[in-house]
Design a protein around this motif. Structure first.
Motif, PDB file in Angstrom:
ATOM      1  N   ASP A  28      30.043  54.564  28.075  1.00 47.86           N
ATOM      2  CA  ASP A  28      28.811  53.841  27.740  1.00 47.86           C
ATOM      3  C   ASP A  28      28.407  52.838  28.826  1.00 47.86           C
ATOM      4  N   GLY A  29      29.080  52.914  29.992  1.00 51.43           N
ATOM      5  CA  GLY A  29      28.752  52.014  31.092  1.00 51.43           C
ATOM      6  C   GLY A  29      29.183  50.581  30.860  1.00 51.43           C
ATOM      7  N   LYS A  30      30.262  50.395  30.078  1.00 52.49           N
ATOM      8  CA  LYS A  30      30.739  49.055  29.750  1.00 52.49           C
ATOM      9  C   LYS A  30      32.191  48.858  30.183  1.00 52.49           C
ATOM     10  N   SER A  31      32.583  47.591  30.224  1.00 52.92           N
ATOM     11  CA  SER A  31      33.982  47.237  30.462  1.00 52.92           C
ATOM     12  C   SER A  31      34.485  46.481  29.239  1.00 52.92           C
ATOM     13  N   THR A  32      35.788  46.265  29.163  1.00 49.73           N
ATOM     14  CA  THR A  32      36.307  45.402  28.113  1.00 49.73           C
ATOM     15  C   THR A  32      35.915  43.958  28.445  1.00 49.73           C
ATOM     16  N   GLY A  33      36.020  43.083  27.465  1.00 52.80           N
ATOM     17  CA  GLY A  33      35.764  41.675  27.716  1.00 52.80           C
ATOM     18  C   GLY A  33      34.412  41.221  27.212  1.00 52.80           C
ATOM     19  N   SER A  34      34.276  39.908  27.055  1.00 53.05           N
ATOM     20  CA  SER A  34      33.046  39.330  26.520  1.00 53.05           C
ATOM     21  C   SER A  34      31.909  39.348  27.535  1.00 53.05           C
ATOM     22  N   GLU A  35      32.245  39.370  28.827  1.00 56.27           N
ATOM     23  CA  GLU A  35      31.224  39.404  29.884  1.00 56.27           C
ATOM     24  C   GLU A  35      31.008  40.842  30.341  1.00 56.27           C
ATOM     25  N   GLN A  36      29.762  41.231  30.506  1.00 54.58           N
ATOM     26  CA  GLN A  36      29.435  42.566  30.989  1.00 54.58           C
ATOM     27  C   GLN A  36      28.607  42.453  32.267  1.00 54.58           C
ATOM     28  N   ILE A  76      59.641  43.293  21.846  1.00 51.26           N
ATOM     29  CA  ILE A  76      58.214  43.618  21.944  1.00 51.26           C
ATOM     30  C   ILE A  76      57.738  43.003  23.256  1.00 51.26           C
ATOM     31  N   TRP A  77      57.132  43.810  24.101  1.00 43.99           N
ATOM     32  CA  TRP A  77      56.492  43.292  25.306  1.00 43.99           C
ATOM     33  C   TRP A  77      55.000  43.270  25.022  1.00 43.99           C
ATOM     34  N   LEU A  78      54.488  42.073  24.762  1.00 39.70           N
ATOM     35  CA  LEU A  78      53.076  41.894  24.439  1.00 39.70           C
ATOM     36  C   LEU A  78      52.334  41.493  25.717  1.00 39.70           C
ATOM     37  N   VAL A  79      51.420  42.345  26.160  1.00 38.57           N
ATOM     38  CA  VAL A  79      50.739  42.132  27.438  1.00 38.57           C
ATOM     39  C   VAL A  79      49.281  41.758  27.206  1.00 38.57           C
ATOM     40  N   ILE A  80      48.867  40.646  27.833  1.00 38.24           N
ATOM     41  CA  ILE A  80      47.461  40.244  27.804  1.00 38.24           C
ATOM     42  C   ILE A  80      46.775  40.882  29.010  1.00 38.24           C
ATOM     43  N   SER A  81      45.695  41.624  28.763  1.00 40.91           N
ATOM     44  CA  SER A  81      45.065  42.398  29.846  1.00 40.91           C
ATOM     45  C   SER A  81      43.558  42.505  29.624  1.00 40.91           C
ATOM     46  N   GLU A  82      42.893  43.128  30.566  1.00 39.12           N
ATOM     47  CA  GLU A  82      41.492  43.576  30.464  1.00 39.12           C
ATOM     48  C   GLU A  82      41.336  44.779  31.392  1.00 39.12           C
ATOM     49  N   GLY A  83      40.426  45.670  31.047  1.00 40.35           N
ATOM     50  CA  GLY A  83      40.250  46.891  31.828  1.00 40.35           C
ATOM     51  C   GLY A  83      39.776  46.669  33.249  1.00 40.35           C
ATOM     52  N   TRP A  84      39.085  45.550  33.495  1.00 39.28           N
ATOM     53  CA  TRP A  84      38.537  45.284  34.827  1.00 39.28           C
ATOM     54  C   TRP A  84      39.552  44.633  35.776  1.00 39.28           C
ATOM     55  N   CYS A  85      40.714  44.256  35.265  1.00 37.83           N
ATOM     56  CA  CYS A  85      41.700  43.506  36.060  1.00 37.83           C
ATOM     57  C   CYS A  85      42.504  44.422  36.984  1.00 37.83           C
ATOM     58  N   GLY A  86      42.368  44.200  38.286  1.00 38.53           N
ATOM     59  CA  GLY A  86      43.061  45.033  39.272  1.00 38.53           C
ATOM     60  C   GLY A  86      44.569  44.918  39.202  1.00 38.53           C
ATOM     61  N   ASP A  87      45.087  43.707  38.968  1.00 43.72           N
ATOM     62  CA  ASP A  87      46.542  43.539  38.852  1.00 43.72           C
ATOM     63  C   ASP A  87      47.071  44.285  37.635  1.00 43.72           C
ATOM     64  N   ALA A  88      46.357  44.187  36.518  1.00 47.41           N
ATOM     65  CA  ALA A  88      46.798  44.870  35.297  1.00 47.41           C
ATOM     66  C   ALA A  88      46.861  46.377  35.504  1.00 47.41           C
ATOM     67  N   ALA A  89      45.888  46.912  36.239  1.00 46.96           N
ATOM     68  CA  ALA A  89      45.863  48.358  36.488  1.00 46.96           C
ATOM     69  C   ALA A  89      47.073  48.817  37.287  1.00 46.96           C
ATOM     70  N   GLN A  90      47.574  47.949  38.153  1.00 46.85           N
ATOM     71  CA  GLN A  90      48.751  48.287  38.966  1.00 46.85           C
ATOM     72  C   GLN A  90      50.055  48.087  38.177  1.00 46.85           C
ATOM     73  N   ILE A  91      50.053  47.140  37.254  1.00 44.03           N
ATOM     74  CA  ILE A  91      51.287  46.729  36.579  1.00 44.03           C
ATOM     75  C   ILE A  91      51.536  47.472  35.266  1.00 44.03           C
ATOM     76  N   LEU A  92      50.487  47.703  34.480  1.00 45.31           N
ATOM     77  CA  LEU A  92      50.673  48.330  33.164  1.00 45.31           C
ATOM     78  C   LEU A  92      51.331  49.712  33.216  1.00 45.31           C
ATOM     79  N   PRO A  93      50.953  50.597  34.160  1.00 47.79           N
ATOM     80  CA  PRO A  93      51.638  51.888  34.214  1.00 47.79           C
ATOM     81  C   PRO A  93      53.149  51.761  34.457  1.00 47.79           C
ATOM     82  N   VAL A  94      53.542  50.752  35.229  1.00 46.27           N
ATOM     83  CA  VAL A  94      54.974  50.519  35.484  1.00 46.27           C
ATOM     84  C   VAL A  94      55.659  50.063  34.198  1.00 46.27           C
ATOM     85  N   ILE A  95      55.046  49.113  33.510  1.00 44.82           N
ATOM     86  CA  ILE A  95      55.618  48.596  32.267  1.00 44.82           C
ATOM     87  C   ILE A  95      55.710  49.710  31.223  1.00 44.82           C
ATOM     88  N   ASN A  96      54.690  50.549  31.166  1.00 47.58           N
ATOM     89  CA  ASN A  96      54.717  51.663  30.218  1.00 47.58           C
ATOM     90  C   ASN A  96      55.893  52.603  30.496  1.00 47.58           C
TER      91      ASN A  96
END
Length: 205
Positions: A28-36, A76-96
């Motif tokens: 839908d041309g959107k990202s996660t988060g309150s700001e678009q 439980i590893w509870l991770v705070i993230s957003e889809g637009w975050c470059g660091d999260a994109a690099q780190i989440l696949p490793v944690i998974n």
């Protein structure tokens, strides 16, 4: 604090759910988060492709796999993230990958930063809402034991040194940061997170 964690967990996503949420919004041309914005959607699209690649290519170190398989406790590893975050994109696949290798000793859950302001405010970095943030919770006791993030030490030093020299964080440092992650291959995330968990275990739950 327990109530804040409980509320966040209630709204949390598994890794596949998080990936689907980000991908569905992009349709839908959107990202996660309150700001678009166009730039946030652009970064989300880049990150989605990046995570697809990393899901296929990230390899865990043998010693990390051994340590994960021999964890004494469940977390439980509870991770705070957003889809637009470059660091999260690099780190989440490793944690998974680490969670999958743990044979359910690590339950990975992901929450969105902007939907969990109360939680985010408990885990600020130098007063800022830097993500991703990994909150490590002892499943048996139901209490937070440690946290980690928003990026590995080597990446953090790269950012700090660049800001000292140039005074700004521009597109060049974003590119340099992605190249750092590419060269590191997820090793720093694995090693640093395992060190955090080992420190918990040594302190005896």
């Amino acid at each position: 604090m327990k109530n804040i964690i409980a509320k966040a967990l209630f709204k949390s996503h598994t890794y596949p759910e998080y990936r689907k949420l980000v991908a569905d919004l992009l349709v839908d041309g959107k990202s996660t988060g309150s700001e678009q914005s166009e730039s946030l959607t652009h970064y989300s699209k880049l990150n989605d492709a990046r995570m697809n690649r990393l899901d296929k290519t990230i390899q865990l170190k043998d010693e990390v796999i051994s340590k994960i398989e021999n964890l004494e406790h469940r977390y439980i590893w509870l991770v705070i993230s957003e889809g637009w975050c470059g660091d999260a994109a690099q780190i989440l696949p490793v944690i998974n990958k680490m969670a999958l290798a743990s044979h359910k000793k690590i339950d990975l859950r992901i929450v969105l930063r902007d939907e969990n302001e109360e939680l985010m405010n408990e885990y600020l970095t130098n007063g800022g809402k830097a993500i991703p943030k990994v909150i490590i919770i002892c499943k048996e006791a139901g209490i937070v034991r440690a946290d980690w993030g928003p990026r590995p030490k080597g990446a953090a030093e790269l950012i700090t040194n660049y800001k000292k020299e140039f005074g700004v964080l521009d597109e060049k440092i974003k590119t340099d940061l992605q190249l750092w992650y590419l060269a590191d291959k997820g090793v720093s995330v694995q090693e640093e997170l395992m060190q955090v968990v080992e420190n918990i275990q040594y302190s005896r739950l």
